[in-house]
Every structure is written in structure tokens, then in C-alpha cells.
Motif scaffolding. Structure first.
Motif, PDB file in Angstrom:
ATOM      1  N   THR A   8       0.973  -1.330  -0.104  1.00 36.71           N
ATOM      2  CA  THR A   8       0.053   0.135  -0.071  1.00 36.71           C
ATOM      3  C   THR A   8       0.851   1.427   0.037  1.00 36.71           C
ATOM      4  N   TYR A  18      -3.298   0.543  -3.256  1.00 38.92           N
ATOM      5  CA  TYR A  18      -3.006  -0.900  -3.063  1.00 38.92           C
ATOM      6  C   TYR A  18      -2.849  -1.668  -4.209  1.00 38.92           C
ATOM      7  N   ARG A  32      -7.566   3.117  -2.385  1.00 40.49           N
ATOM      8  CA  ARG A  32      -8.124   2.802  -1.131  1.00 40.49           C
ATOM      9  C   ARG A  32      -8.058   3.637   0.183  1.00 40.49           C
ATOM     10  N   THR A  34      -7.025   4.357   3.506  1.00 41.00           N
ATOM     11  CA  THR A  34      -6.386   3.571   4.760  1.00 41.00           C
ATOM     12  C   THR A  34      -5.171   4.479   5.072  1.00 41.00           C
TER      13      THR A  34
END
Length: 157
Positions: A8, A18, A32, A34
Motif C-alpha cells: 500500500t 493498494y 483505497r 487507509t
């Protein structure tokens, strides 16, 4: 999958990228939400992709050059392979891609293939626009729109 690995990577968009590698090729990639990023990427292919992504976001990379593992219909794979060759800031229409792969009437199927791109960013579906030069099927705040504006700051929705 003998040689599977994932990472990531930070991007300037507030979303991480990712990515998964399998058997010596990139098999999947997507943006994503995160806060967990991979530190010290050991897998050589993922390390290379991370370097290319960083260079892309610094404006120093014109086109990604990594092996891809594409899973899809023959038409989808042909469309993805065709747009993989597009350079930074170079935009084409769905009809252009359809003609390039020898399916001149398949522009709607090309649009559907762009939605299903398994490796966002590396397969630059954001560089495929409607024949009127506008982003189709994505809102002004979508990742596609952000990437288009990143590559062409003068672009207006």
C-alpha cells in the motif's frame, strides 16, 4: 500464485494505492482509504511499481512499464492493453480505443471495460473520455476526474 505479495503506497490524493503482484506481474491495483502504508517494500516488482508511482505523481513518468497479469474477456484485455500504451496527459475517446483494437462499433463495450479495469492507474482508464472530450460515468470528485485534472490542470468538467 507462487510469488504473491502486496503493498500500500501513499498518493497525494488522500487515498493510498493498494497493489498486488503474483507470479512476476501486477495482478490488481486500486485506490483505497487507509492510513496503513507498506514500509520497506521487499518484493522487487512492488518496489519498482512504488518507484514508478512516486515518479508519476512527481510528474516525472510518462508511462508505466511493468508486467501486468490481465484477467478478463478478450475484448477487455485488448482494450486494457491498448490504453496501457497511452502516455501521461494523452487522452483518447472510447471510439478511438474501439477502432484501435479492430472493433469500431464497440465503443460501449470499451466504456464497460474501462469501468472494470482491474489495475487502476497503471491501466490509465482515466485517459479514455467521451467523444465530446468529457469524463463519462464519473463525478467531478471521482478518482478518474482527479487523475484527469492532475494530468491536465486546464481540464474543466
Amino acid at each position: 500464485m507462487r510469488d504473491a505479495a502486496c503493498a500500500t503506497i501513499a498518493t497525494p490524493f488522500g487515498l493510498a494505492y493498494y497493489i498486488e503482484a503474483s507470479d512476476g506481474a501486477i495482478a490488481y491495483g486500486s485506490f483505497r482509504r487507509t492510513k496503513t502504508l507498506t514500509r520497506g517494500i521487499r518484493h522487487p516488482l512492488l518496489r519498482e511499481v512504488a518507484a514508478q508511482i512516486k515518479a508519476y505523481f512527481r510528474g516525472r513518468l510518462r508511462r508505466f512499464d511493468v508486467p501486468l497479469q490481465l484477467e478478463g474477456t478478450p475484448l477487455q484485455r485488448a482494450a486494457w492493453e491498448a490504453i496501457y500504451e497511452l502516455e501521461f496527459g494523452h487522452f483518447v475517446s472510447y471510439a478511438d480505443v474501439a477502432r484501435a483494437i479492430g472493433k469500431p462499433h464497440a465503443h460501449r463495450a470499451i466504456a464497460a471495460a474501462m469501468v472494470k479495469t482491474p489495475i487502476d492507474l497503471l491501466i490509465p482508464a482515466h485517459r479514455v473520455l467521451g467523444s465530446d472530450g468529457r469524463i463519462k460515468g464519473a463525478g467531478a470528485r471521482s478518482m478518474r476526474a482527479r487523475l484527469v485534472r492532475f494530468e491536465n490542470p486546464d481540464y474543466s468538467l
